[in-house]
Write an enzyme that holds these catalytic residues in place. Structure first.
Site, PDB file in Angstrom:
ATOM      1  N   HIS A  35       0.820  -1.221   0.000  1.00  0.00           N
ATOM      2  CA  HIS A  35       0.000   0.000   0.000  1.00  0.00           C
ATOM      3  C   HIS A  35       0.851   1.267   0.000  1.00  0.00           C
ATOM      4  O   HIS A  35       0.349   2.347  -0.299  1.00  0.00           O
ATOM      5  CB  HIS A  35      -0.929   0.004   1.224  1.00  0.00           C
ATOM      6  N   ASP A  38       3.585   9.440  -0.804  1.00  0.00           N
ATOM      7  CA  ASP A  38       2.395   8.674  -0.419  1.00  0.00           C
ATOM      8  C   ASP A  38       2.161   7.588  -1.452  1.00  0.00           C
ATOM      9  O   ASP A  38       2.267   7.855  -2.661  1.00  0.00           O
ATOM     10  CB  ASP A  38       1.174   9.608  -0.388  1.00  0.00           C
TER      11      ASP A  38
HETATM   12  P1  ADQ Z   1      -2.950   6.067   4.758  1.00  0.00           P
HETATM   13  O1  ADQ Z   1      -1.552   6.513   4.941  1.00  0.00           O
HETATM   14  O2  ADQ Z   1      -3.733   5.902   5.995  1.00  0.00           O
HETATM   15  O3  ADQ Z   1      -3.068   4.723   3.892  1.00  0.00           O
HETATM   16  P2  ADQ Z   1      -4.864   7.459   2.884  1.00  0.00           P
HETATM   17  O4  ADQ Z   1      -4.792   6.805   1.555  1.00  0.00           O
HETATM   18  O5  ADQ Z   1      -5.053   8.918   2.741  1.00  0.00           O
HETATM   19  O6  ADQ Z   1      -3.600   7.248   3.805  1.00  0.00           O
HETATM   20  O7  ADQ Z   1      -6.089   6.807   3.630  1.00  0.00           O
HETATM   21  C1  ADQ Z   1      -6.573   7.335   4.779  1.00  0.00           C
HETATM   22  C2  ADQ Z   1      -8.045   6.969   4.969  1.00  0.00           C
HETATM   23  O8  ADQ Z   1      -8.368   7.341   6.293  1.00  0.00           O
HETATM   24  C3  ADQ Z   1      -8.936   7.751   4.016  1.00  0.00           C
HETATM   25  O9  ADQ Z   1      -9.993   6.939   3.570  1.00  0.00           O
HETATM   26  C4  ADQ Z   1      -9.443   8.896   4.895  1.00  0.00           C
HETATM   27  O10 ADQ Z   1     -10.751   9.334   4.592  1.00  0.00           O
HETATM   28  C5  ADQ Z   1      -9.402   8.320   6.290  1.00  0.00           C
HETATM   29  N1  ADQ Z   1      -9.068   9.388   7.268  1.00  0.00           N
HETATM   30  C6  ADQ Z   1      -7.994  10.180   7.274  1.00  0.00           C
HETATM   31  N2  ADQ Z   1      -8.073  11.081   8.285  1.00  0.00           N
HETATM   32  C7  ADQ Z   1      -9.233  10.848   8.909  1.00  0.00           C
HETATM   33  C8  ADQ Z   1      -9.912  11.464  10.029  1.00  0.00           C
HETATM   34  N3  ADQ Z   1      -9.433  12.522  10.674  1.00  0.00           N
HETATM   35  N4  ADQ Z   1     -11.089  10.946  10.407  1.00  0.00           N
HETATM   36  C9  ADQ Z   1     -11.592   9.883   9.747  1.00  0.00           C
HETATM   37  N5  ADQ Z   1     -11.028   9.280   8.690  1.00  0.00           N
HETATM   38  C10 ADQ Z   1      -9.862   9.750   8.279  1.00  0.00           C
HETATM   39  C11 ADQ Z   1      -2.146   3.820   3.257  1.00  0.00           C
HETATM   40  C12 ADQ Z   1      -1.109   4.454   2.328  1.00  0.00           C
HETATM   41  C13 ADQ Z   1      -1.803   5.298   1.262  1.00  0.00           C
HETATM   42  C14 ADQ Z   1      -2.813   4.435   0.492  1.00  0.00           C
HETATM   43  C15 ADQ Z   1      -3.725   3.682   1.452  1.00  0.00           C
HETATM   44  C16 ADQ Z   1      -4.612   2.686   0.723  1.00  0.00           C
HETATM   45  O11 ADQ Z   1      -0.193   5.242   3.075  1.00  0.00           O
HETATM   46  O12 ADQ Z   1      -0.866   5.865   0.360  1.00  0.00           O
HETATM   47  O13 ADQ Z   1      -3.603   5.271  -0.338  1.00  0.00           O
HETATM   48  O14 ADQ Z   1      -2.966   2.964   2.431  1.00  0.00           O
HETATM   49  O15 ADQ Z   1      -3.872   1.820  -0.079  1.00  0.00           O
END
Ligand code: ADQ
Length: 480
Positions: A155, A363
């Protein structure tokens, strides 16, 4: 069809029908329900002694979870996974540390989990393993004689060879990854970094169809960019727009514009640089004073890893300093909210803003960027400012793409986004919704699983052919 076995560090605490379940968890669960299967991983609990998996059945899906001892948690999770692999794979080897004991713990936990999973496996299961906590998981299963098809999806980014080589046991880790049958990455770049390592070190070679011969094995490598369900998000964002919290934020804006950022509090997300670029906008374009606020939602994570404590202090310091410099009696430039929000509410908050500000330093994909686009009102959508170092940048052609290390460029992009005419915002939004629909979460999951199933079919054809040839050899020759 064969059962699917999903393995991830954490088994998502799914309560079916609950809207708070994350998109990824729903996507994986849908795949499990299609064929029936098992979701296996850590329960999230620290236990006194390792024990057998706890099984919970829901329909045709079994959740199999195990606790970790304090030592396992410290070495495998807090240590090698999050203090070595995570920073290095995000190009922050300055924040990475290596400790042999922690690495031994990482390998030990992978071996222990593999042994526990073995007891639940059937001969024709296909196994899908997720993320950096589990790089050597297939190798451990193979040592136990498991020959089933095993796929792996990373991921987070996969670093270029020179960066990978800063993790001392790099060679062992890459050799272990070659024990999978399919290795999937978020982007073509990540995939290429992996191939580059294999080829430049002379460990193997790739062919045009993304097959890799390395460390005595043949595996498929591919880019499978993870998606979302954009129409479901659009609907949720609209439906939740009349919630109390959304209304109160709207009222508090009193006609001001809103720039919105949502992240886990992590140094890879570029939060300090983001605040500083906003500060630069305030300096260079004083006309925006009192007319725009930045809302940053960032709940703390991994607080028991030291670097995460520092980033929190740092960020709070920066928000305070910038607010102290520009705030007026009735205007706070940066609102920094240190908490998690319910998913649908978050989508409605994103819809309320005029600018989505998503600028990680690195990311894998960044789902927030995609969620921002999906949650917008197509009649009056916000504009997206997006880092070139998020995997999502390849897939969102309507974003204003910036280099998060260039504060001036980011501040100019913010200004452009804040002033963007409606027709341009609509065109850019439509331009991004189309690929989001085309490459939604089901496409990600189905294309990965279809490649894994092809490997499984090819293996069973080879096995049958070998058997037939052997039987043919034993049979006496037919009379002419
Ligand atoms: P993350 O590093 O966690 O994931 P991201 O892809 O942005 O990053 O996913 C975060 C998820 O958590 C999103 O669905 C978002 O809506 C939710 N989220 C973030 N902040 C929040 C908050 N304050 N309250 C509630 N929900 C919140 C890892 C990798 C990424 C990759 C994903 C999926 O680092 O690059 O996109 O896995 O593969």
């Amino acid at each position: 069809m064969s059962r699917l076995i999903v393995v991830s560090n954490r088994v998502a605490p799914i309560q079916e029908g609950k809207p708070s379940a994350g998109g990824l968890a729903i996507g994986v669960l849908d795949a499990l329900k299609e064929t029936g299967g098992v979701w296996f991983g850590w329960s999230g609990e620290i236990v006194g002694e390792a024990a057998d998996p706890v099984l919970e059945k829901s329909g045709n899906v079994t959740y199999a979870t195990v606790g970790l001892t304090r030592r396992d948690y410290d070495q495998y999770y807090r240590g090698f996974s999050n203090a070595t692999l995570w920073p290095t794979f995000h190009y922050r080897n300055d924040l990475s540390r290596f400790d042999r004991e922690e690495y031994a713990g990482y390998m030990r936990v992978n071996a222990g989990l593999a042994a526990k999973l073995k007891t639940l496996l059937k001969d024709d299961d296909i196994i899908w393993v997720h993320d950096y906590h589990m790089l050597p998981f297939a190798q451990e299963l193979r040592k136990l004689g498991i020959a089933n098809p095993i796929g792996f999806f990373l991921h987070i980014p996969f670093p270029v060879p020179e960066m990978m080589r800063t993790v001392p046991p790099y060679e062992e880790l890459i050799a272990a990854m070659c024990q999978y049958d399919v290795v999937g990455f978020q982007t073509e770049n990540d995939k290429q970094s992996f191939i580059d390592y294999i080829e430049r070190t002379g460990r193997g070679h790739s062919s045009d169809d993304d097959m890799l011969q390395a460390f005595g094995r043949t595996l498929k490598v591919g880019a499978y960019p993870i998606g979302i369900y954009p129409d479901a998000i659009a609907k949720a964002a609209e439906q939740f727009s009349n919630r109390k919290q959304v209304k109160s934020l709207r009222d508090s804006m009193r006609g001001r514009k809103l720039i919105m950022s949502v992240d886990r509090l992590d140094y890879s997300k570029g939060l300090v640089e983001r605040f500083q670029a906003f500060e630069r906008l305030m300096l260079n374009a004083p006309g925006w004073h009192g007319r725009v606020s930045l809302v940053q939602i960032a709940p703390p994570t991994r607080l028991d890893v030291q670097t995460y404590q520092r980033i929190r202090q740092n960020l709070e310091g920066e928000a305070g300093r910038i607010n102290g410099r520009f705030a007026q009696l009735d205007w706070t430039p940066i609102q920094y909210l240190n908490r998690k929000y319910e998913r649908n509410l978050l989508m409605a908050l994103l819809r309320l803003s005029q600018v989505g500000y998503v600028t990680p330093l690195r990311d894998g994909m960044n789902l927030v960027a995609k969620e921002y686009v999906a949650s917008q009102d197509p009649e009056d959508p916000g504009a997206l400012v997006l880092s070139q170092f998020a995997g999502a940048a390849d897939q969102l052609p309507g974003a204003l793409v910036v280099n998060p290390f260039d504060l001036s460029q980011m501040s100019e992009a913010l200004e452009r986004a804040l002033s963007m005419p409606l027709a341009e915002r609509q065109a850019r939004h439509a331009n991004m919704m189309a690929p989001l629909r085309e490459n939604n979460l089901s496409v990600w999951r189905d294309s990965f699983l279809s490649d894994l199933r092809s490997v499984a079919n090819a293996a069973s054809v080879t096995e049958k052919t070998v058997k037939t040839v052997k039987q043919g050899a034993r049979r006496p020759a037919a009379k002419a």
